[in-house]
Design a protein around this motif. Structure first.
Motif, PDB file in Angstrom:
ATOM      1  N   VAL A 209       0.833  -1.210   0.000  1.00 53.55           N
ATOM      2  CA  VAL A 209       0.000   0.000   0.000  1.00 53.55           C
ATOM      3  C   VAL A 209       0.867   1.260   0.000  1.00 53.55           C
ATOM      4  CG1 VAL A 209      -1.678   1.333   1.338  1.00 53.55           C
ATOM      5  CG2 VAL A 209      -1.957  -1.146   1.100  1.00 53.55           C
ATOM      6  N   LEU A 210       1.898   1.272   0.827  1.00 51.36           N
ATOM      7  CA  LEU A 210       2.796   2.433   0.883  1.00 51.36           C
ATOM      8  C   LEU A 210       3.531   2.621  -0.438  1.00 51.36           C
ATOM      9  CD1 LEU A 210       4.305   2.054   4.470  1.00 51.36           C
ATOM     10  CD2 LEU A 210       2.596   3.709   3.702  1.00 51.36           C
ATOM     11  N   ALA A 211       3.910   1.506  -1.088  1.00 51.44           N
ATOM     12  CA  ALA A 211       4.625   1.590  -2.365  1.00 51.44           C
ATOM     13  C   ALA A 211       3.753   2.196  -3.454  1.00 51.44           C
ATOM     14  CB  ALA A 211       5.102   0.200  -2.783  1.00 51.44           C
ATOM     15  N   VAL A 212       2.438   2.090  -3.299  1.00 55.19           N
ATOM     16  CA  VAL A 212       1.523   2.677  -4.276  1.00 55.19           C
ATOM     17  C   VAL A 212       1.167   4.123  -3.903  1.00 55.19           C
ATOM     18  CG1 VAL A 212      -0.778   2.524  -5.303  1.00 55.19           C
ATOM     19  CG2 VAL A 212       0.574   0.441  -4.935  1.00 55.19           C
ATOM     20  N   ILE A 213       0.851   4.348  -2.629  1.00 52.19           N
ATOM     21  CA  ILE A 213       0.357   5.662  -2.202  1.00 52.19           C
ATOM     22  C   ILE A 213       1.455   6.727  -2.220  1.00 52.19           C
ATOM     23  CG2 ILE A 213      -0.571   6.956  -0.239  1.00 52.19           C
ATOM     24  CD1 ILE A 213      -2.226   4.553   0.486  1.00 52.19           C
ATOM     25  N   LEU A 214       2.645   6.409  -1.702  1.00 52.45           N
ATOM     26  CA  LEU A 214       3.705   7.415  -1.609  1.00 52.45           C
ATOM     27  C   LEU A 214       4.114   7.984  -2.961  1.00 52.45           C
ATOM     28  CD1 LEU A 214       5.996   5.996   1.242  1.00 52.45           C
ATOM     29  CD2 LEU A 214       4.366   7.883   1.340  1.00 52.45           C
ATOM     30  N   PRO A 215       4.355   7.159  -4.006  1.00 51.43           N
ATOM     31  CA  PRO A 215       4.672   7.762  -5.318  1.00 51.43           C
ATOM     32  C   PRO A 215       3.536   8.628  -5.867  1.00 51.43           C
ATOM     33  CG  PRO A 215       5.308   5.452  -5.289  1.00 51.43           C
ATOM     34  CD  PRO A 215       4.513   5.700  -4.043  1.00 51.43           C
ATOM     35  N   ILE A 216       2.281   8.218  -5.596  1.00 53.19           N
ATOM     36  CA  ILE A 216       1.154   9.026  -6.066  1.00 53.19           C
ATOM     37  C   ILE A 216       1.146  10.389  -5.386  1.00 53.19           C
ATOM     38  CG2 ILE A 216      -1.369   9.206  -6.069  1.00 53.19           C
ATOM     39  CD1 ILE A 216      -1.506   6.217  -6.462  1.00 53.19           C
TER      40      ILE A 216
ATOM     41  N   LEU B  85       3.709  11.977  -3.950  1.00 46.60           N
ATOM     42  CA  LEU B  85       4.865  12.765  -4.398  1.00 46.60           C
ATOM     43  C   LEU B  85       4.650  13.294  -5.813  1.00 46.60           C
ATOM     44  CD1 LEU B  85       7.797  10.575  -3.008  1.00 46.60           C
ATOM     45  CD2 LEU B  85       7.020  12.796  -2.157  1.00 46.60           C
ATOM     46  N   GLY B  86       4.057  12.455  -6.670  1.00 44.95           N
ATOM     47  CA  GLY B  86       3.784  12.900  -8.029  1.00 44.95           C
ATOM     48  C   GLY B  86       2.763  14.025  -8.065  1.00 44.95           C
ATOM     49  N   TYR B  87       1.735  13.919  -7.218  1.00 45.40           N
ATOM     50  CA  TYR B  87       0.722  14.976  -7.165  1.00 45.40           C
ATOM     51  C   TYR B  87       1.329  16.284  -6.660  1.00 45.40           C
ATOM     52  CZ  TYR B  87      -3.299  17.709  -5.690  1.00 45.40           C
ATOM     53  OH  TYR B  87      -4.204  18.726  -5.508  1.00 45.40           O
ATOM     54  N   TYR B  88       2.206  16.184  -5.648  1.00 45.36           N
ATOM     55  CA  TYR B  88       2.851  17.393  -5.127  1.00 45.36           C
ATOM     56  C   TYR B  88       3.712  18.048  -6.203  1.00 45.36           C
ATOM     57  CZ  TYR B  88       5.933  20.414  -2.416  1.00 45.36           C
ATOM     58  OH  TYR B  88       6.647  21.486  -1.955  1.00 45.36           O
ATOM     59  N   ALA B  89       4.501  17.229  -6.925  1.00 44.73           N
ATOM     60  CA  ALA B  89       5.341  17.783  -7.986  1.00 44.73           C
ATOM     61  C   ALA B  89       4.491  18.421  -9.079  1.00 44.73           C
ATOM     62  CB  ALA B  89       6.221  16.682  -8.568  1.00 44.73           C
ATOM     63  N   TYR B  90       3.377  17.775  -9.415  1.00 39.82           N
ATOM     64  CA  TYR B  90       2.497  18.326 -10.455  1.00 39.82           C
ATOM     65  C   TYR B  90       1.866  19.634 -10.000  1.00 39.82           C
ATOM     66  CZ  TYR B  90      -1.630  18.953 -13.362  1.00 39.82           C
ATOM     67  OH  TYR B  90      -2.591  19.483 -14.180  1.00 39.82           O
ATOM     68  N   SER B  91       1.414  19.679  -8.743  1.00 38.59           N
ATOM     69  CA  SER B  91       0.760  20.892  -8.243  1.00 38.59           C
ATOM     70  C   SER B  91       1.719  22.073  -8.189  1.00 38.59           C
ATOM     71  CB  SER B  91       0.168  20.632  -6.853  1.00 38.59           C
ATOM     72  OG  SER B  91       1.205  20.364  -5.911  1.00 38.59           O
ATOM     73  N   GLN B  92       3.016  21.787  -8.006  1.00 36.68           N
ATOM     74  CA  GLN B  92       4.000  22.871  -7.965  1.00 36.68           C
ATOM     75  C   GLN B  92       4.380  23.358  -9.357  1.00 36.68           C
ATOM     76  OE1 GLN B  92       5.206  24.336  -5.001  1.00 36.68           O
ATOM     77  NE2 GLN B  92       3.509  23.111  -4.212  1.00 36.68           N
ATOM     78  N   ALA B  93       4.355  22.437 -10.346  1.00 33.21           N
ATOM     79  CA  ALA B  93       4.815  22.789 -11.691  1.00 33.21           C
ATOM     80  C   ALA B  93       3.691  23.178 -12.626  1.00 33.21           C
ATOM     81  CB  ALA B  93       5.586  21.604 -12.289  1.00 33.21           C
ATOM     82  N   ALA B  94       2.460  22.755 -12.341  1.00 30.08           N
ATOM     83  CA  ALA B  94       1.348  23.012 -13.256  1.00 30.08           C
ATOM     84  C   ALA B  94       1.011  24.495 -13.320  1.00 30.08           C
ATOM     85  CB  ALA B  94       0.116  22.210 -12.826  1.00 30.08           C
TER      86      ALA B  94
END
Length: 250
Positions: free
Chosen positions: A79-86, A88-97
């Motif tokens: 579960v952590l292996a799935v949730i954590l990348p999601i 982190l990816g959402y945070y990176a997207y929200s900062q760059a979008a």
């Protein structure tokens, strides 16, 4: 009770409480850039706390090691292996979008002050008024010192200890706090204008100055009339500027 004794649980609890206090317990709200700085300090303090001795450190890493290595927690690891990348990816997207923004509008940065204002029930004529404290030159240094003390207690966090608009909270504001060292600011203004802006703050700006998201508060509820005039004297004295004088007709 075992959970409360866990150093890992205590560390997480301290971080959560600290974030809630910084985010929701400060009014007006502190910008996220400031919250990040304070949270970094809290994280470092927590790490020092949990590593104070060997037993404390073992108590802190035990649940982490168990999550990573215990065969019975394989599902949790998945579960952590799935949730954590999601996340982190959402945070990176929200900062760059790119964010949608309203079209820019013309506004007056230094609007004309009103003819008079109400200050604690008293009418103060802004048009043509001079700083009344300057009449007594014998107390000039005393007023400047008092104004400096008031500035340090209330204004330094935004406008900076060097009066250059680079205070502790400045990075989180748009438009940024005024840079009093710039000869294009207070040197171009009458002291009466500064009194109006300090007393009424961002909420007191006229319509032609909108859109305006200034966090400058209205200080009339916290500073007396004399304190505001003293702060103004301090600003000019500390920046070695002279206030603009009212034009007199001949």
């Amino acid at each position: 009770m075992n959970l409360l004794r866990s150093r890992f649980f205590q560390a997480v609890l301290i971080l959560v409480v600290a974030f809630c206090l910084l985010r929701f317990g400060i009014r007006p709200p502190a910008p996220y850039s400031v919250i990040k700085i304070y949270m970094l300090v809290v994280v470092l303090a927590v790490l020092i706390y949990v590593s104070a001795d060997v037993d404390s450190w073992r108590s802190f890493v035990r649940p982490i090691r168990s999550t990573l290595m215990d065969p019975n927690r394989r599902l949790l690891r998945l579960v952590l292996a799935v949730i954590l990348p999601i996340l982190l990816g959402y945070y990176a997207y929200s900062q760059a979008a790119a964010k949608p923004q309203a079209p820019p509008e013309l506004r007056a940065v230094h609007p004309a002050p009103p003819g008079s204002i109400q200050f604690r029930g008293k009418d103060i004529n802004i048009s043509g008024v001079e700083n009344p404290l300057r009449k007594d030159q014998a107390k000039f240094k005393e007023h400047v010192a008092a104004g400096g003390a008031t500035y340090i207690r209330n204004c330094m966090y935004c406008h900076g200890d060097n009066l250059d608009g680079q205070g502790h909270f400045a990075k989180g504001f748009n438009p940024p706090p005024a840079n009093f060292q710039d000869p294009g600011t207070i040197a171009m203004l009458q002291e009466a204008y500064l009194f109006w802006r300090i007393a009424k703050g961002g909420p007191g700006l006229p319509k032609e100055s909108t859109p305006w998201n200034s966090v400058m508060p209205a200080w009339e509820d916290r500073l007396t009339e004399e304190q505001i005039w003293q702060v103004i004297m301090y600003l000019y004295d500390a920046t070695d500027q002279q206030p603009r004088r009212w034009e007199t007709s001949h």
